[in-house]
Design a protein around this motif. Structure first.
Motif, PDB file in Angstrom:
ATOM      1  N   ALA A 185      36.943  16.173 -37.958  1.00  0.00           N
ATOM      2  CA  ALA A 185      36.026  16.665 -38.986  1.00  0.00           C
ATOM      3  C   ALA A 185      34.927  15.655 -39.294  1.00  0.00           C
ATOM      4  O   ALA A 185      33.860  16.033 -39.777  1.00  0.00           O
ATOM      5  CB  ALA A 185      36.805  16.995 -40.264  1.00  0.00           C
ATOM      6  N   GLU A 186      35.166  14.387 -38.971  1.00  0.00           N
ATOM      7  CA  GLU A 186      34.212  13.321 -39.291  1.00  0.00           C
ATOM      8  C   GLU A 186      33.424  12.855 -38.069  1.00  0.00           C
ATOM      9  O   GLU A 186      32.698  11.856 -38.145  1.00  0.00           O
ATOM     10  CB  GLU A 186      34.967  12.122 -39.881  1.00  0.00           C
ATOM     11  CG  GLU A 186      35.730  12.443 -41.156  1.00  0.00           C
ATOM     12  CD  GLU A 186      36.618  11.297 -41.599  1.00  0.00           C
ATOM     13  OE1 GLU A 186      36.624  10.246 -40.911  1.00  0.00           O
ATOM     14  OE2 GLU A 186      37.305  11.451 -42.619  1.00  0.00           O
ATOM     15  N   ARG A 187      33.527  13.567 -36.964  1.00  0.00           N
ATOM     16  CA  ARG A 187      32.938  13.072 -35.721  1.00  0.00           C
ATOM     17  C   ARG A 187      31.409  13.008 -35.802  1.00  0.00           C
ATOM     18  O   ARG A 187      30.774  13.794 -36.510  1.00  0.00           O
ATOM     19  CB  ARG A 187      33.356  13.949 -34.538  1.00  0.00           C
ATOM     20  CG  ARG A 187      32.756  15.332 -34.566  1.00  0.00           C
ATOM     21  CD  ARG A 187      33.221  16.191 -33.394  1.00  0.00           C
ATOM     22  NE  ARG A 187      32.569  17.487 -33.451  1.00  0.00           N
ATOM     23  CZ  ARG A 187      33.006  18.506 -34.162  1.00  0.00           C
ATOM     24  NH1 ARG A 187      34.106  18.410 -34.885  1.00  0.00           N
ATOM     25  NH2 ARG A 187      32.332  19.649 -34.168  1.00  0.00           N
ATOM     26  N   PRO A 188      30.817  12.109 -35.029  1.00  0.00           N
ATOM     27  CA  PRO A 188      29.356  12.024 -34.991  1.00  0.00           C
ATOM     28  C   PRO A 188      28.761  13.102 -34.091  1.00  0.00           C
ATOM     29  O   PRO A 188      29.478  13.849 -33.421  1.00  0.00           O
ATOM     30  CB  PRO A 188      29.116  10.632 -34.393  1.00  0.00           C
ATOM     31  CG  PRO A 188      30.305  10.396 -33.530  1.00  0.00           C
ATOM     32  CD  PRO A 188      31.460  11.049 -34.240  1.00  0.00           C
ATOM     33  N   ASP A 189      27.445  13.159 -34.068  1.00  0.00           N
ATOM     34  CA  ASP A 189      26.709  14.071 -33.194  1.00  0.00           C
ATOM     35  C   ASP A 189      26.435  13.344 -31.874  1.00  0.00           C
ATOM     36  O   ASP A 189      25.843  12.266 -31.863  1.00  0.00           O
ATOM     37  CB  ASP A 189      25.388  14.470 -33.876  1.00  0.00           C
ATOM     38  CG  ASP A 189      24.702  15.632 -33.180  1.00  0.00           C
ATOM     39  OD1 ASP A 189      24.710  15.661 -31.927  1.00  0.00           O
ATOM     40  OD2 ASP A 189      24.147  16.496 -33.870  1.00  0.00           O
ATOM     41  N   TYR A 190      26.874  13.933 -30.761  1.00  0.00           N
ATOM     42  CA  TYR A 190      26.724  13.289 -29.462  1.00  0.00           C
ATOM     43  C   TYR A 190      25.544  13.840 -28.657  1.00  0.00           C
ATOM     44  O   TYR A 190      25.379  13.477 -27.490  1.00  0.00           O
ATOM     45  CB  TYR A 190      28.005  13.475 -28.641  1.00  0.00           C
ATOM     46  CG  TYR A 190      29.222  12.810 -29.238  1.00  0.00           C
ATOM     47  CD1 TYR A 190      29.345  11.428 -29.263  1.00  0.00           C
ATOM     48  CD2 TYR A 190      30.248  13.578 -29.790  1.00  0.00           C
ATOM     49  CE1 TYR A 190      30.461  10.824 -29.822  1.00  0.00           C
ATOM     50  CE2 TYR A 190      31.376  12.980 -30.332  1.00  0.00           C
ATOM     51  CZ  TYR A 190      31.479  11.608 -30.354  1.00  0.00           C
ATOM     52  OH  TYR A 190      32.581  11.009 -30.902  1.00  0.00           O
ATOM     53  N   ARG A 191      24.725  14.684 -29.239  1.00  0.00           N
ATOM     54  CA  ARG A 191      23.659  15.311 -28.455  1.00  0.00           C
ATOM     55  C   ARG A 191      22.662  14.292 -27.919  1.00  0.00           C
ATOM     56  O   ARG A 191      22.251  14.374 -26.758  1.00  0.00           O
ATOM     57  CB  ARG A 191      22.951  16.387 -29.291  1.00  0.00           C
ATOM     58  CG  ARG A 191      23.775  17.660 -29.446  1.00  0.00           C
ATOM     59  CD  ARG A 191      23.093  18.670 -30.333  1.00  0.00           C
ATOM     60  NE  ARG A 191      23.068  18.205 -31.724  1.00  0.00           N
ATOM     61  CZ  ARG A 191      22.586  18.928 -32.735  1.00  0.00           C
ATOM     62  NH1 ARG A 191      22.070  20.136 -32.510  1.00  0.00           N
ATOM     63  NH2 ARG A 191      22.613  18.452 -33.970  1.00  0.00           N
ATOM     64  N   GLU A 192      22.272  13.327 -28.736  1.00  0.00           N
ATOM     65  CA  GLU A 192      21.322  12.319 -28.259  1.00  0.00           C
ATOM     66  C   GLU A 192      21.970  11.445 -27.182  1.00  0.00           C
ATOM     67  O   GLU A 192      21.319  11.062 -26.199  1.00  0.00           O
ATOM     68  CB  GLU A 192      20.839  11.473 -29.435  1.00  0.00           C
ATOM     69  CG  GLU A 192      19.656  10.571 -29.100  1.00  0.00           C
ATOM     70  CD  GLU A 192      20.061   9.240 -28.495  1.00  0.00           C
ATOM     71  OE1 GLU A 192      19.269   8.660 -27.734  1.00  0.00           O
ATOM     72  OE2 GLU A 192      21.199   8.777 -28.779  1.00  0.00           O
TER      73      GLU A 192
END
Length: 261
Positions: A185-192
């Protein structure tokens, strides 16, 4: 140092092929990868761990973030003296693979992202994961497993595959599953991060996956500079189990490219 994680390490001995590390999803264990361990271990080293809180690995109550899972994998690979490798992850395992690439990318020779997605959790999704964590602690795993079985695998999946998936889910520790849900639930955004991946990547997805639909896979394929996209027909969220021959064929093609000098 004795590794924290329980694992299966199939090593055929002298081989020039890049080792393959298989990272399972939630709420499963390393037996999720049985068809791939069987198919690929004849010619290359294949390592499949049980993540912290799953299978035979120890349970850590509370919250286990993806970064903790990534460090566990790094510690395991260091203990096994595996310097470089292909990292393959499905669903939550794919998100852990992305975290691993962010932390120790120079050791990664290739990425396999199966039925996963890179975005951070939405506020609604975060509330849902936290509520599910509390439910699993209160009720156990069986009710959840019954509810989601025919989304994890397609309703038309082989009965033996369904039974295997249901067994994995019901055997999972509620405390381990809840801790991973809180962490996810606390994961970061990995798109970049995906736009900065310099190694070959395989994006693969079941055509009938409703958790991570084909559109999610297409977006990752677009973001990754050196990727191929493969859609496995006749499968939902676990194409490696539902259609192992097709999945293994796609994976074998990708690995042969990584192995090439």
């Amino acid at each position: 140092m004795q590794p924290f994680l329980s694992y299966e390490d199939k090593d055929p001995g002298a081989s020039s092929r890049v080792p393959l590390v298989l990272v399972h999803g939630h709420p499963f264990d390393r037996t999720m990868w049985h068809p791939q361990l069987t198919a690929f271990s004849a010619g290359r080293r294949v390592i499949a761990p049980d993540l912290r809180g799953y299978g035979a690995s120890p349970v850590t109550p509370g919250t286990v973030p993806l970064a903790r899972h990534a460090q566990d994998l790094l510690d395991l690979l260091d203990a096994l003296e595996v310097e470089t490798f292909v990292l393959a992850g499905l669903s939550m395992g794919g998100q852990i693979v992305m975290e691993c690439y962010d932390r120790f990318g120079p050791r990664v020779r290739g990425l396999v992202l199966a039925d996963t997605f890179p975005e951070a959790e939405t506020p609604e999704g975060r509330r849902g994961r936290l509520a599910m964590a509390e439910r699993l602690l209160a009720e156990g795993m069986r009710g959840y497993a019954d509810e989601v079985l025919e989304r994890m695998v397609a309703p038309y999946a082989d009965p033996e595959v369904k039974a295997h998936v249901h067994r994995m889910m019901t055997a999972t520790s509620p405390q381990g599953a809840a801790a991973a849900l809180r962490g996810r639930a606390e994961r970061p955004d990995y798109r970049e991060l995906l736009t900065r991946v310099t190694v070959p990547a395989l994006v693969v997805v079941g055509a009938d996956d409703t958790y991570t639909p084909v559109a999610d896979a297409e977006a990752m394929h677009t973001a990754l500079p050196h990727s191929v996209l493969r859609v496995v027909e006749g499968a939902a969220h676990l194409p490696n189990l539902e259609r192992p021959e097709e999945f293994n064929g796609v994976l074998a093609e990708f690995l042969s490219g990584v192995d090439a000098p």
